[in-house]
Design a protein around this motif. Structure first.
Motif, short mmCIF file in Angstrom:
data_model
loop_
_atom_site.label_atom_id
_atom_site.label_comp_id
_atom_site.label_asym_id
_atom_site.label_seq_id
_atom_site.Cartn_x
_atom_site.Cartn_y
_atom_site.Cartn_z
N MET A 1 0.86 -1.18 0.00
CA MET A 1 0.00 0.00 0.00
C MET A 1 0.90 1.24 0.00
O MET A 1 1.82 1.34 0.80
N THR A 2 0.62 2.17 -0.88
CA THR A 2 1.40 3.39 -1.01
C THR A 2 0.53 4.58 -0.63
O THR A 2 -0.65 4.63 -0.99
N THR A 3 1.11 5.53 0.08
CA THR A 3 0.42 6.78 0.39
C THR A 3 0.75 7.79 -0.71
O THR A 3 1.93 7.97 -1.06
N TYR A 4 -0.29 8.41 -1.24
CA TYR A 4 -0.14 9.40 -2.32
C TYR A 4 -0.72 10.74 -1.90
O TYR A 4 -1.60 10.82 -1.06
N VAL A 5 -0.23 11.76 -2.59
CA VAL A 5 -0.81 13.10 -2.53
C VAL A 5 -1.27 13.43 -3.95
O VAL A 5 -0.49 13.34 -4.89
N ALA A 6 -2.54 13.77 -4.09
CA ALA A 6 -3.07 14.22 -5.37
C ALA A 6 -3.22 15.73 -5.32
O ALA A 6 -3.70 16.28 -4.32
N LEU A 7 -2.79 16.38 -6.38
CA LEU A 7 -2.88 17.84 -6.50
C LEU A 7 -3.70 18.14 -7.75
O LEU A 7 -3.27 17.84 -8.86
N LEU A 8 -4.88 18.71 -7.55
CA LEU A 8 -5.75 19.07 -8.65
C LEU A 8 -5.47 20.52 -9.03
O LEU A 8 -5.31 21.37 -8.16
N ARG A 9 -5.45 20.78 -10.31
CA ARG A 9 -5.11 22.12 -10.80
C ARG A 9 -6.36 22.91 -11.15
O ARG A 9 -7.22 22.44 -11.88
N GLY A 10 -6.43 24.12 -10.60
CA GLY A 10 -7.43 25.09 -11.05
C GLY A 10 -8.86 24.84 -10.66
O GLY A 10 -9.76 25.26 -11.39
N SER A 49 -3.22 3.65 -1.72
CA SER A 49 -3.66 2.92 -2.90
C SER A 49 -2.76 1.71 -3.12
O SER A 49 -1.57 1.74 -2.80
N GLU A 50 -3.35 0.69 -3.71
CA GLU A 50 -2.59 -0.49 -4.14
C GLU A 50 -1.86 -0.19 -5.46
O GLU A 50 -0.91 -0.88 -5.79
N GLU A 51 -2.34 0.82 -6.18
CA GLU A 51 -1.76 1.17 -7.48
C GLU A 51 -0.31 1.61 -7.30
O GLU A 51 -0.01 2.46 -6.47
N ARG A 52 0.57 1.07 -8.11
CA ARG A 52 2.00 1.45 -8.05
C ARG A 52 2.40 2.36 -9.21
O ARG A 52 3.44 2.99 -9.16
N ASN A 53 1.56 2.41 -10.23
CA ASN A 53 1.86 3.20 -11.42
C ASN A 53 1.17 4.56 -11.28
O ASN A 53 -0.05 4.67 -11.41
N THR A 54 1.96 5.59 -11.04
CA THR A 54 1.42 6.93 -10.81
C THR A 54 0.68 7.46 -12.04
O THR A 54 -0.36 8.11 -11.90
N ALA A 55 1.20 7.18 -13.22
CA ALA A 55 0.54 7.66 -14.45
C ALA A 55 -0.86 7.06 -14.57
O ALA A 55 -1.81 7.77 -14.93
N ARG A 56 -1.01 5.77 -14.29
CA ARG A 56 -2.33 5.14 -14.33
C ARG A 56 -3.25 5.73 -13.28
O ARG A 56 -4.44 5.95 -13.51
N LEU A 57 -2.69 6.00 -12.11
CA LEU A 57 -3.47 6.59 -11.03
C LEU A 57 -4.01 7.96 -11.45
O LEU A 57 -5.19 8.26 -11.28
#
Length: 179
Positions: A1-10, A49-57
């Motif tokens: 499990m990876t912890t991510y930060v999502a940054l939405l623009r605008g 997330s279980e997702e490891r591919n940031t681009a897919r995420l």
């Protein structure tokens, strides 16, 4: 499990592209992400997330936002480790200026130096910037609203998705990734 930060623009600027944070949390949870938390109303989310591919995420998040809200929102995602690395690369000592006047422009990839060749990093005193790996660091002691450098950088086409956060927000997001 990876912890991510999502940054939405605008989003949520001047009544445009409204994305309520409760809805963003629901959307991220619906995509299968866990421990979803948001910060402020400007599109900052921390989740696992279980997702490891940031681009897919990122692609999944952008698609889900477009489907749910009816407009496109460019997004960036960094792992907690990546965000810590960005903070560690900050060339400006946090004590050198009010943290609300120090900024990081997060980028979707490395910037081509040719795109910034016309912008002297020391040519707009007291403001200055430095290029990181996938980010620009900007120091505006008198604030971004008065900064000629911020204006020039904002008009510069980097050919990348970019979104800006002040240092206070960066440190709060870091703390959220550790919680």
């Amino acid at each position: 499990m990876t912890t991510y930060v999502a940054l939405l623009r605008g989003i949520n600027l001047g009544g445009h592209k409204k994305v309520p944070m409760a809805d963003l949390r629901d959307l991220l949870t619906g995509l299968g992400h866990g421990d979803v938390r948001t910060l402020l109303q400007s599109g900052n989310a921390v989740f696992t997330s279980e997702e490891r591919n940031t681009a897919r995420l990122v692609t999944g998040l952008e698609r889900a936002i477009a489907e749910r809200f009816g407009f496109e929102v460019p997004c960036l995602a960094l792992s907690a480790d990546d965000l810590r690395a960005v903070a560690g690369r900050n060339p400006f000592p946090p004590t050198s200026v009010d943290p609300s006047r120090m900024f990081v422009t997060f980028l979707s990839g490395p910037v081509d130096p040719e795109r910034l060749a016309h912008v002297d990093p020391h040519g707009y005193p007291p403001d200055e910037y430095r290029v990181g790996e996938r980010e620009l660091f900007l120091r505006c002691p008198d604030g971004m609203g008065r900064s000629k450098l911020a204006e020039v950088l904002g008009r510069t086409d980097l050919g990348l998705t970019a979104t800006v956060r002040n240092w206070n927000t960066v440190t709060k997001l870091l703390a959220m990734t550790d919680a």
